[in-house]
Design an enzyme around this catalytic site. Structure first.
Site: not given
Length: 608
Positions: A209, A239-240, A252, A326
């Site tokens: 990413r 981000k982040h 996560h 987030d």
């Protein structure tokens, strides 16, 4: 109030007009180039200023807090009587939420659903989505029983693949197309670009990413993507913050801890953020990471720290846009904090938008709990009313800048002229082709000789339902003699591997397609050891090629491989590109944006 509004907008260049078939952005009188200087006239008409002021004045405290909440929904079809749909509609109508973040769905259904919500909302909804090239949020739906694809938006390869092309302007072009397609279906905010510097090969959540491991290069590509997003009529999110590239825990499922001090952050992680802010990025999204070296502890995420979200982001980096968390449903926050605590602490830290508030409770009516908690905090004096007004003013300005004052809905007919158009798909294929990076070829196996008989083996997790379909189809169309010798899943038994090995006998060239990528919330970025050992044994002999679809670092699991090709992406365009390259029908020119000590360096890549 007018002074507050103008102050909030002073450093914000207006978004350009969206393309044909999308709702209009600012009028010609209001519009300026994305590169407009931060100081001087804003280019915003008095009617817009008046709308922001009058709208804010018309809202109760509870409605103002509602504007700071953005809830998550799928882009699927549901009847009006569906319980989940009814709950989300209640959030729009009665709780006055300010925005929606849209997840998976086909373009027509996403647009239709958003139009419905927009018609029912008192204040126009700001709609966002994770449209990083690697997530393909608006790609086709798949019916698993038949593996029937229903068509969808243009699917691009990942940010790391874009970086591998060596052309910075590709980031601009991709950002522009994604923005155009987003606006066509009613999405205004792209939660991209990811400007994290991926300096940790073990990173389970950022990886491809990211644009790579070089801070200056990540900064340049991030700025290009932001400018492209603006040119396409949408808003961009960096981000982040303050940097998620050196983590080895997926936020996560847990709270990553970064031990970098301020000197390291200044030289690495913050470099792209400084550039993004100077380029006029609209939103900055926080990271659920702990930063004990900055004076905090190992248990408090940056999202909830005023010294990070206000002192560093606003005071030091001079960001004047919208700060967004987030997802608060992620375990980097949700595991340690109830909704009532996380939302209040996030606002106190400096956040404007609360993204997907949630905790570990099931059916917790999270939006109502979040609004209740913030309203109570204001009423007891823990949060100043002026602090709420400051955030809501920024949010209303975003809505004005994307044209929501004049039009909320999109045309279900005209979006067909934009979403998944031939020029867009051609760009995606071109970028994927030029991103291919050949990092090893000791047996001159690439491209596969025209006379060689090809055997194909694919490895993929159970979740990759369509992995390899486009690759095999394309390779067999170019080389009809190519055959599929086996399909390996993570639970493959040794007997199955032995059987596949026998079927490879008599082949002149063996192509092993390994589909290994980050799975959100699971952090699976490796091949099971017994399968990796088998691949290493097979790929160390003859004319064998391993094609990595996804994780570019997976070569360390089969170090003896004789030829290794990186695509950085699990997508149809990358599969087609790899097949064409192996068949000798297209060149290979990509250069790796990342390094893996002992295997390859940043900038490596053989040319074919």
């Amino acid at each position: 109030m007018l002074a507050l509004a103008l102050s909030a907008l002073a450093c914000r260049p207006p978004v350009s007009e969206p393309p044909p078939g999308t709702p209009p952005g600012p009028s010609a009188r209001e519009a300026q180039p994305v590169s407009a200087p931060a100081s001087g006239a804003t280019g915003i008409g008095f009617d817009t200023v008046s709308w922001v002021d009058s709208t804010l004045s018309s809202l109760t405290l509870r409605e103002r807090v509602g504007q700071m909440v953005m809830f998550w929904t799928l882009g699927d079809y549901t009847s009006s009587g569906d319980s989940v749909f009814a709950e989300t509609l209640d959030w729009v109508e009665k709780q006055g939420v300010g925005g929606i973040t849209m997840s998976l769905g086909t373009p027509i259904e996403v647009a239709a659903k958003l139009n419905y919500y927009q018609r029912r909302a008192k204040i126009p909804l700001l709609v966002s989505s994770d449209l990083e090239p690697s997530l393909l949020r608006l790609e086709a739906a798949i019916y698993p029983h038949y593996l029937l694809e229903t068509g969808g938006a243009t699917g691009f390869p990942t940010a790391m693949a874009i970086a591998a092309t060596g052309r910075d302007e590709d980031a601009y072009a991709v950002g522009k197309v994604i923005a155009e397609e987003a606006r066509a279906v009613g999405i205004h905010v792209n939660f991209a670009p990811v400007v994290d510097v991926n300096i940790n090969p073990n990173n389970p959540v950022i990886a491809t990413r990211s644009f790579g491991e070089n801070p200056e290069r990540v900064a340049r590509l991030g700025v290009q993507f932001i400018r492209g997003t603006h040119a396409g009529g949408a808003l961009a999110t960096a981000k982040h913050f303050p940097g998620h590239g050196d983590t080895d825990v997926d936020s996560h499922v847990g709270l990553p801890v970064i031990h970098a001090d301020m000197a390291r952050l200044q030289s690495v992680e913050l470099v792209p953020y400084k550039a993004a802010i100077e380029a006029g990025v609209d939103l900055v999204m926080s990271a659920h990471i702990a930063l004990p070296a900055l004076g905090g502890d190992s248990a408090t995420p940056a999202t909830l720290r005023p010294d990070v979200m206000h002192s560093l982001l606003r005071d030091s980096l001079h960001f004047r846009g919208v700060a967004i968390t987030d997802a608060l449903s992620m375990q980097g926050v949700g595991k340690g904090y109830r909704i009532e605590e996380s939302v209040v602490r996030a606002i106190t830290a400096g956040t404007d938008i609360l993204l997907r508030p949630a905790d570990n409770e099931v059916h917790s009516n999270e939006v109502v709990r979040a609004v209740d908690a913030v309203v109570a905090a204001v009423e007891r004096g823990d949060i100043a009313r002026a602090r709420i007004d400051e955030s809501v003013t920024r949010i209303l300005w975003l809505k004005a800048r994307v044209g929501l004052v004049r039009r909320r809905e999109v045309s279900l007919d005209s979006l067909r002229n934009v979403v998944g158009s031939r020029p867009h798909r051609a760009l995606a294929q071109d970028v994927a082709q030029r991103s291919l990076t050949l990092l090893r070829d000791t047996a001159s196996a690439v491209p596969v000789a025209a006379r060689d008989r090809i055997a194909i083996v694919t490895y993929m997790p159970e979740t990759e339902l369509k992995a390899g379909r486009a690759f095999v189809r394309e390779l067999r169309s170019l080389r009809p003699d190519a055959r599929v010798a086996g399909r390996i899943l993570p639970n493959a038994a040794s007997s199955q591997l032995d059987s596949i090995a026998k079927s490879l006998r008599g082949s002149d060239a063996i192509v092993i397609a390994a589909f290994v990528r980050r799975v959100e919330g699971e952090g699976r970025t490796t091949v099971p050891p017994h399968i990796a050992a088998w691949i290493d044994s097979v790929a160390s002999q003859g004319k064998s090629v391993v094609v990595s679809f996804g994780n570019p670092y997976v070569i360390r699991q089969f170090p003896k491989v004789r030829a290794y090709l990186n695509t950085y992406s699990v997508s149809d365009v990358s599969e087609i590109a790899a097949a064409r390259a192996l068949a000798g029908m297209s060149p290979i020119s990509g250069k790796s944006p990342v390094s893996l000590p002992g295997f390859f360096k940043a900038g490596d890549g053989l040319t074919r």
